[in-house]
Design a protein around this motif. Structure first.
Motif, PDB file in Angstrom:
ATOM      1  N   ARG A 148       0.857  -1.184   0.000  1.00  0.00           N
ATOM      2  CA  ARG A 148       0.000   0.000   0.000  1.00  0.00           C
ATOM      3  C   ARG A 148       0.889   1.228   0.000  1.00  0.00           C
ATOM      4  NH1 ARG A 148      -2.846  -3.345   3.730  1.00  0.00           N
ATOM      5  NH2 ARG A 148      -4.909  -3.976   2.934  1.00  0.00           N
ATOM      6  N   ASP A 149       0.740   2.027  -1.039  1.00  0.00           N
ATOM      7  CA  ASP A 149       1.562   3.243  -1.174  1.00  0.00           C
ATOM      8  C   ASP A 149       3.050   2.912  -1.109  1.00  0.00           C
ATOM      9  OD1 ASP A 149      -0.763   4.814  -1.294  1.00  0.00           O
ATOM     10  OD2 ASP A 149      -0.860   4.912   0.901  1.00  0.00           O
ATOM     11  N   SER A 150       3.455   1.842  -1.808  1.00  0.00           N
ATOM     12  CA  SER A 150       4.853   1.395  -1.867  1.00  0.00           C
ATOM     13  C   SER A 150       5.419   0.992  -0.519  1.00  0.00           C
ATOM     14  CB  SER A 150       5.739   2.485  -2.492  1.00  0.00           C
ATOM     15  OG  SER A 150       5.352   2.730  -3.821  1.00  0.00           O
ATOM     16  N   LEU A 151       4.545   0.551   0.377  1.00  0.00           N
ATOM     17  CA  LEU A 151       4.965   0.021   1.670  1.00  0.00           C
ATOM     18  C   LEU A 151       4.467  -1.416   1.787  1.00  0.00           C
ATOM     19  CD1 LEU A 151       4.121   3.059   4.004  1.00  0.00           C
ATOM     20  CD2 LEU A 151       6.353   2.444   3.048  1.00  0.00           C
ATOM     21  N   LEU A 152       5.391  -2.347   2.030  1.00  0.00           N
ATOM     22  CA  LEU A 152       5.049  -3.769   2.088  1.00  0.00           C
ATOM     23  C   LEU A 152       4.786  -4.217   3.518  1.00  0.00           C
ATOM     24  CD1 LEU A 152       7.584  -5.586  -0.285  1.00  0.00           C
ATOM     25  CD2 LEU A 152       5.142  -5.247  -0.660  1.00  0.00           C
ATOM     26  N   SER A 153       3.776  -5.080   3.669  1.00  0.00           N
ATOM     27  CA  SER A 153       3.492  -5.696   4.964  1.00  0.00           C
ATOM     28  C   SER A 153       3.186  -7.171   4.734  1.00  0.00           C
ATOM     29  CB  SER A 153       2.307  -5.018   5.649  1.00  0.00           C
ATOM     30  OG  SER A 153       2.624  -3.685   6.006  1.00  0.00           O
ATOM     31  N   GLY A 154       3.871  -8.017   5.467  1.00  0.00           N
ATOM     32  CA  GLY A 154       3.661  -9.447   5.326  1.00  0.00           C
ATOM     33  C   GLY A 154       4.845 -10.231   5.859  1.00  0.00           C
ATOM     34  N   LEU A 186      11.150  -4.719  -4.942  1.00  0.00           N
ATOM     35  CA  LEU A 186      12.562  -4.704  -4.555  1.00  0.00           C
ATOM     36  C   LEU A 186      12.701  -3.945  -3.247  1.00  0.00           C
ATOM     37  CD1 LEU A 186      15.458  -5.486  -5.457  1.00  0.00           C
ATOM     38  CD2 LEU A 186      15.614  -3.220  -6.513  1.00  0.00           C
ATOM     39  N   VAL A 187      13.354  -4.587  -2.282  1.00  0.00           N
ATOM     40  CA  VAL A 187      13.504  -4.020  -0.943  1.00  0.00           C
ATOM     41  C   VAL A 187      14.990  -3.953  -0.613  1.00  0.00           C
ATOM     42  CG1 VAL A 187      12.957  -4.317   1.509  1.00  0.00           C
ATOM     43  CG2 VAL A 187      11.314  -5.037  -0.243  1.00  0.00           C
ATOM     44  N   ASP A 188      15.436  -2.833  -0.063  1.00  0.00           N
ATOM     45  CA  ASP A 188      16.815  -2.727   0.405  1.00  0.00           C
ATOM     46  C   ASP A 188      17.016  -3.598   1.639  1.00  0.00           C
ATOM     47  OD1 ASP A 188      17.509  -0.975  -1.587  1.00  0.00           O
ATOM     48  OD2 ASP A 188      17.198   0.828  -0.375  1.00  0.00           O
ATOM     49  N   GLY A 189      18.200  -4.183   1.766  1.00  0.00           N
ATOM     50  CA  GLY A 189      18.471  -5.068   2.876  1.00  0.00           C
ATOM     51  C   GLY A 189      18.443  -4.405   4.233  1.00  0.00           C
ATOM     52  N   ASP A 190      18.604  -3.091   4.263  1.00  0.00           N
ATOM     53  CA  ASP A 190      18.564  -2.368   5.542  1.00  0.00           C
ATOM     54  C   ASP A 190      17.336  -1.470   5.650  1.00  0.00           C
ATOM     55  OD1 ASP A 190      19.227  -0.544   3.618  1.00  0.00           O
ATOM     56  OD2 ASP A 190      20.999   0.252   4.640  1.00  0.00           O
ATOM     57  N   ALA A 191      16.278  -1.799   4.916  1.00  0.00           N
ATOM     58  CA  ALA A 191      15.083  -0.952   4.892  1.00  0.00           C
ATOM     59  C   ALA A 191      14.382  -0.938   6.250  1.00  0.00           C
ATOM     60  CB  ALA A 191      14.120  -1.432   3.821  1.00  0.00           C
ATOM     61  N   GLU A 192      13.738   0.160   6.537  1.00  0.00           N
ATOM     62  CA  GLU A 192      12.978   0.299   7.774  1.00  0.00           C
ATOM     63  C   GLU A 192      11.792  -0.662   7.761  1.00  0.00           C
ATOM     64  OE1 GLU A 192      10.473   3.788  10.184  1.00  0.00           O
ATOM     65  OE2 GLU A 192      11.628   4.270   8.382  1.00  0.00           O
ATOM     66  N   GLY A 193      11.542  -1.285   8.906  1.00  0.00           N
ATOM     67  CA  GLY A 193      10.420  -2.213   9.010  1.00  0.00           C
ATOM     68  C   GLY A 193      10.713  -3.623   8.554  1.00  0.00           C
ATOM     69  N   LEU A 244       7.919  -8.028   7.230  1.00  0.00           N
ATOM     70  CA  LEU A 244       7.860  -6.677   6.659  1.00  0.00           C
ATOM     71  C   LEU A 244       6.690  -5.931   7.279  1.00  0.00           C
ATOM     72  CD1 LEU A 244       8.048  -8.628   3.532  1.00  0.00           C
ATOM     73  CD2 LEU A 244       9.595  -6.683   3.515  1.00  0.00           C
ATOM     74  N   VAL A 245       7.000  -4.797   7.867  1.00  0.00           N
ATOM     75  CA  VAL A 245       5.966  -3.963   8.480  1.00  0.00           C
ATOM     76  C   VAL A 245       6.076  -2.560   7.894  1.00  0.00           C
ATOM     77  CG1 VAL A 245       4.995  -3.044  10.609  1.00  0.00           C
ATOM     78  CG2 VAL A 245       6.060  -5.317  10.606  1.00  0.00           C
ATOM     79  N   LYS A 246       5.211  -2.278   6.916  1.00  0.00           N
ATOM     80  CA  LYS A 246       5.227  -0.993   6.224  1.00  0.00           C
ATOM     81  C   LYS A 246       6.654  -0.666   5.750  1.00  0.00           C
ATOM     82  CE  LYS A 246       1.182   0.906   8.587  1.00  0.00           C
ATOM     83  NZ  LYS A 246       0.637   2.020   9.408  1.00  0.00           N
ATOM     84  N   THR A 247       7.232  -1.634   5.083  1.00  0.00           N
ATOM     85  CA  THR A 247       8.611  -1.521   4.616  1.00  0.00           C
ATOM     86  C   THR A 247       8.654  -0.859   3.243  1.00  0.00           C
ATOM     87  OG1 THR A 247       9.173  -3.545   5.813  1.00  0.00           O
ATOM     88  CG2 THR A 247      10.699  -2.816   4.099  1.00  0.00           C
ATOM     89  N   PRO A 248       9.451   0.192   3.074  1.00  0.00           N
ATOM     90  CA  PRO A 248       9.561   0.851   1.762  1.00  0.00           C
ATOM     91  C   PRO A 248      10.046  -0.134   0.695  1.00  0.00           C
ATOM     92  CG  PRO A 248      10.553   2.200   3.468  1.00  0.00           C
ATOM     93  CD  PRO A 248      10.259   0.871   4.099  1.00  0.00           C
ATOM     94  N   ALA A 249       9.401  -0.120  -0.463  1.00  0.00           N
ATOM     95  CA  ALA A 249       9.741  -1.045  -1.539  1.00  0.00           C
ATOM     96  C   ALA A 249       9.397  -0.411  -2.881  1.00  0.00           C
ATOM     97  CB  ALA A 249       8.996  -2.363  -1.366  1.00  0.00           C
TER      98      ALA A 249
END
Length: 332
Positions: free
Chosen positions: A119-125, A149-156, A175-180
């Motif tokens: 949702r809005d480029s934020l991943l949860s799962g 694609l998610v950075d290895g040090d992304a928030e969440g 992943l909790v609202k992780t930028p992707a």
């Protein structure tokens, strides 16, 4: 279909074998071009064919080498290349970055159900059994609407890692609202996953060859009643059956390598993986039995081979799962 390696493939395989005999450091393999051999020229490599994948992973299997080549290059870089991320794919092929691919989720059994949402480029799962997740610089994650694609040090992003039976590490990814960043549809997975299954099958072939050679040598040297146990007819028959089954695997893996980019690829994938998984377990059981007590010893070389063969059956769907797929695809 040609069931032989080219001169260039043979030379690379020989170089990999010599290097692995001295040093199993993945960086040394990357320096030799093992990663680049797994990608096409268009994607920054110099190979990428089924035969290239077979040659590299059969060699790795014989040496029991643990590397990120399958997950980071064949699967990860393969997806990135098809998604137009050619620069990242090339970096993965030379070891400059490490890619982990999260597809399975808790509670699944090869069914491919995806509950991870964006949702809005934020991943949860959550993703389960993600090989190399703890050391990955980038993760490719499947969601309900495609691949991200998610950075290895992304928030969440949190990774709980653990060792794998066959070597290396995997992790449970949360992943909790992780930028992707969305990189494409899930259809991009078809060829990389097929190539990864070929890699698993080729690796298992290499392990089977090493295990049967080790067992044959043992049967020649272990004596009972004053004779090598390999001279007893019952033992010879069991060993002959085992070698014959390994030859079946070799043919099946070559067949899959030759059909990796055909329209009928999925049926060949299912046929090969079903056969390889079944015979991998057979080789593991029989080689232990033929060795007797020493075959049950953790310190003996055979133990690592057995673990690797059992893991090969489970990876990307076990023998029964792919037999069902083959029947369904053949009936369609």
């Amino acid at each position: 279909m040609q069931f032989t390696f080219t001169e260039e493939q043979t030379m690379l395989g020989d170089s990999l074998s010599r290097t692995l005999a001295r040093d199993k450091d993945p960086a040394a393999l990357m320096d030799l071009g093992a990663g680049a051999a797994l990608l096409s020229e268009a994607d920054g490599g110099f190979g990428g064919t089924g035969a290239d994948i077979l040659m590299v992973f059969r060699t790795l299997g014989r040496a029991l080498a643990v590397t990120p080549l399958l997950d980071s290059v064949v699967l990860g870089a393969g997806v990135l290349a098809l998604a137009g991320e050619s620069e990242l794919a090339e970096q993965a092929s030379v070891g400059a970055i490490k890619v982990a691919v999260g597809l399975d989720e808790p509670g699944q059994r090869y069914d491919g159900t995806v509950a991870t949402v964006a949702r809005d480029s934020l991943l949860s799962g959550e993703k389960s059994m993600v090989s190399g997740a703890d050391s990955a610089t980038h993760l490719v994650v499947s969601a309900t609407d495609g691949l991200y694609l998610v950075d290895g040090d992304a928030e969440g992003l949190t990774v709980t890692s653990y060792p794998l039976m066959a070597g290396g590490r995997a992790g449970e990814v949360r992943l909790v609202k992780t930028p992707a960043r969305r990189i494409g549809d899930s259809d991009l997975l078809a060829r990389p996953v097929a190539a990864a299954i070929l890699a698993v099958c080729a690796d298992a072939l290499g392990v089977m060859e090493a295990a049967t050679e080790l067992t044959t040598e043992y049967l020649k040297t272990r004596k009972q009643f004053g004779r090598p146990i390999g001279s007893f007819q019952a033992v010879q028959h069991r060993m002959a059956d085992l070698v014959t089954e390994v030859e079946q695997v070799r043919s099946a893996v070559w067949n899959l390598a030759g059909h990796l980019d055909d329209a009928d690829r999925d049926r060949h994938v299912a046929a090969a993986k079903s056969l390889v998984g079944k015979i991998a377990r057979r080789v593991a059981e029989e080689t232990v039995q033929l060795h007797g007590g020493i075959g049950m010893t953790e310190e003996y070389e055979l133990a690592a081979m057995v673990r690797r063969l059992l893991a090969a059956d489970a990876r990307f769907g076990d023998s029964d799962h792919h037999l069902e797929r083959f029947i369904a695809l053949s009936a369609a």
